[in-house]
Design a protein around this motif. Structure first.
Motif, PDB file in Angstrom:
ATOM      1  N   GLU A 166      -1.477  -3.798  -5.602  1.00  0.00           N
ATOM      2  CA  GLU A 166      -2.758  -4.427  -5.924  1.00  0.00           C
ATOM      3  C   GLU A 166      -2.764  -5.900  -5.537  1.00  0.00           C
ATOM      4  OE1 GLU A 166      -3.256  -3.528 -10.002  1.00  0.00           O
ATOM      5  OE2 GLU A 166      -4.163  -1.584  -9.588  1.00  0.00           O
ATOM      6  N   ASP A 167      -1.635  -6.566  -5.769  1.00  0.00           N
ATOM      7  CA  ASP A 167      -1.510  -7.988  -5.426  1.00  0.00           C
ATOM      8  C   ASP A 167      -1.798  -8.200  -3.951  1.00  0.00           C
ATOM      9  OD1 ASP A 167      -0.843  -8.752  -7.873  1.00  0.00           O
ATOM     10  OD2 ASP A 167       1.246  -9.292  -7.437  1.00  0.00           O
ATOM     11  N   ALA A 168      -1.142  -7.403  -3.115  1.00  0.00           N
ATOM     12  CA  ALA A 168      -1.264  -7.559  -1.667  1.00  0.00           C
ATOM     13  C   ALA A 168      -2.706  -7.327  -1.227  1.00  0.00           C
ATOM     14  CB  ALA A 168      -0.331  -6.592  -0.951  1.00  0.00           C
ATOM     15  N   VAL A 210      -6.471   1.666   1.819  1.00  0.00           N
ATOM     16  CA  VAL A 210      -5.063   1.561   1.434  1.00  0.00           C
ATOM     17  C   VAL A 210      -4.842   2.588   0.331  1.00  0.00           C
ATOM     18  CG1 VAL A 210      -3.280   0.035   0.491  1.00  0.00           C
ATOM     19  CG2 VAL A 210      -5.084  -0.901   1.951  1.00  0.00           C
ATOM     20  N   ALA A 211      -3.808   3.410   0.464  1.00  0.00           N
ATOM     21  CA  ALA A 211      -3.577   4.429  -0.572  1.00  0.00           C
ATOM     22  C   ALA A 211      -2.097   4.555  -0.909  1.00  0.00           C
ATOM     23  CB  ALA A 211      -4.125   5.780  -0.103  1.00  0.00           C
ATOM     24  N   ASN A 265     -10.623  -0.827   0.788  1.00  0.00           N
ATOM     25  CA  ASN A 265     -10.543   0.050  -0.392  1.00  0.00           C
ATOM     26  C   ASN A 265      -9.105   0.309  -0.790  1.00  0.00           C
ATOM     27  OD1 ASN A 265     -13.374   0.442  -0.174  1.00  0.00           O
ATOM     28  ND2 ASN A 265     -12.968   1.917   1.461  1.00  0.00           N
ATOM     29  N   LEU A 266      -8.890   0.431  -2.075  1.00  0.00           N
ATOM     30  CA  LEU A 266      -7.540   0.733  -2.566  1.00  0.00           C
ATOM     31  C   LEU A 266      -7.581   1.956  -3.467  1.00  0.00           C
ATOM     32  CD1 LEU A 266      -4.535   0.084  -3.192  1.00  0.00           C
ATOM     33  CD2 LEU A 266      -5.344  -1.358  -5.046  1.00  0.00           C
ATOM     34  N   LEU A 278       8.178  -4.498  -0.610  1.00  0.00           N
ATOM     35  CA  LEU A 278       7.002  -3.637  -0.511  1.00  0.00           C
ATOM     36  C   LEU A 278       5.748  -4.469  -0.230  1.00  0.00           C
ATOM     37  CD1 LEU A 278       6.570  -0.609  -0.870  1.00  0.00           C
ATOM     38  CD2 LEU A 278       5.792  -1.072  -3.186  1.00  0.00           C
ATOM     39  N   ARG A 279       5.654  -5.585  -0.944  1.00  0.00           N
ATOM     40  CA  ARG A 279       4.495  -6.471  -0.769  1.00  0.00           C
ATOM     41  C   ARG A 279       4.461  -7.028   0.651  1.00  0.00           C
ATOM     42  NH1 ARG A 279       5.069 -10.457  -4.883  1.00  0.00           N
ATOM     43  NH2 ARG A 279       4.581  -8.793  -6.332  1.00  0.00           N
ATOM     44  N   GLN A 280       5.649  -7.362   1.173  1.00  0.00           N
ATOM     45  CA  GLN A 280       5.720  -7.935   2.522  1.00  0.00           C
ATOM     46  C   GLN A 280       5.257  -6.925   3.573  1.00  0.00           C
ATOM     47  OE1 GLN A 280       9.524  -9.801   2.927  1.00  0.00           O
ATOM     48  NE2 GLN A 280       9.093 -10.478   5.006  1.00  0.00           N
TER      49      GLN A 280
END
Ligand code: ADP
Length: 210
Positions: A2-4, A60-61, A20-21, A38-40
């Motif tokens: 969610e942050d990314a 994004v899923a 969209n997420l 993961l964020r990177q």
């Protein structure tokens, strides 16, 4: 995750692209892994999707794929409706300094390093990355990752909640105080009960003498 997505939402909005997420509920709070890496990876993939999508949407899923003993495999996909990548370039795109076409760097900028770093990070996490693309239609990158199952003892940093440590610390302190207060109350109540029972016994004893 969610942050990314949140971090890049403004950039997508500037280009009028829908970002969209979807996070499958089964994944929330049940898996843990290297949140930083993961964020990177995700930031890189979404950045590319925004860069190479003149219009349309980016989905994004994060989904749960299967459980395998102590591990859970998840899939993280970033799909866009952008310019796509020619089939003969799809294989080499993960190599360092490779861009889909030489005019790309002039038009969009970039170093050709992002995806090679992504591939390396995914490999370090024990996962795989694949892509599916059609020129002019869009591109979908899918990362398959083995993650740990989160248990009560899982350090919160691994749950991606590292930033919340200060709040959690004060919550823990408050709980400790509450626990101490309750223990004290219980002791008082127990003492009071003993006194009452003692008084009752005395009264019964006294009644018995009459
Ligand atoms: P950079 O974006 O810095 O050039 P990357 O390694 O991240 O480097 O990407 C390499 C190349 O792959 C890009 O230059 C572009 O040609 C292609 N590419 C990556 N992502 C996408 C995408 N979502 N859609 C179309 N092409 C992409």
């Amino acid at each position: 995750v969610e942050d990314a997505v949140e971090l890049l939402a403004d950039e997508a909005q500037r280009k009028k692209i829908d970002l969209n997420l979807l996070v499958e509920p089964a994944v929330i709070g049940t898996v843990c892994g290297d949140a930083g890496r993961l964020r990177q990876v995700l930031t890189n993939l979404i950045n590319n999707a925004i860069k190479f999508t003149p219009q349309g949407t980016i989905d994004v899923a994060l989904r749960l794929e299967r459980e395998e003993g102590e591990q859970v495999w998840v899939s993280l996909s970033v799909a866009d409706t952008g310019i796509g990548i020619e089939t003969d370039k799809q294989r080499s795109i993960f190599d360092a300094f490779v861009q889909a076409d030489s005019s790309t760097s002039r038009r969009y900028g970039g170093s050709g390093l992002g995806l090679s770093i992504c591939a390396r990070l995914v490999q370090l996490m024990g996962g795989t990355i694949e892509l599916d693309s059609a020129p002019g239609q869009g591109t979908r990158f899918v990362v398959h990752l083995p993650l740990g199952v989160a248990t009560e003892g899982t350090p919160i940093t691994q749950l991606g909640l590292g930033d919340m440590e200060p709040q959690l610390d004060s919550a823990r302190a408050a709980l400790r105080m509450r626990h101490a207060a309750l223990t004290q109350q219980r002791t008082h109540r127990f003492e009071a009960l003993r006194v009452t029972r003692h008084q009752q016994q005395q009264r019964i004893g006294m009644a018995g003498t009459h």
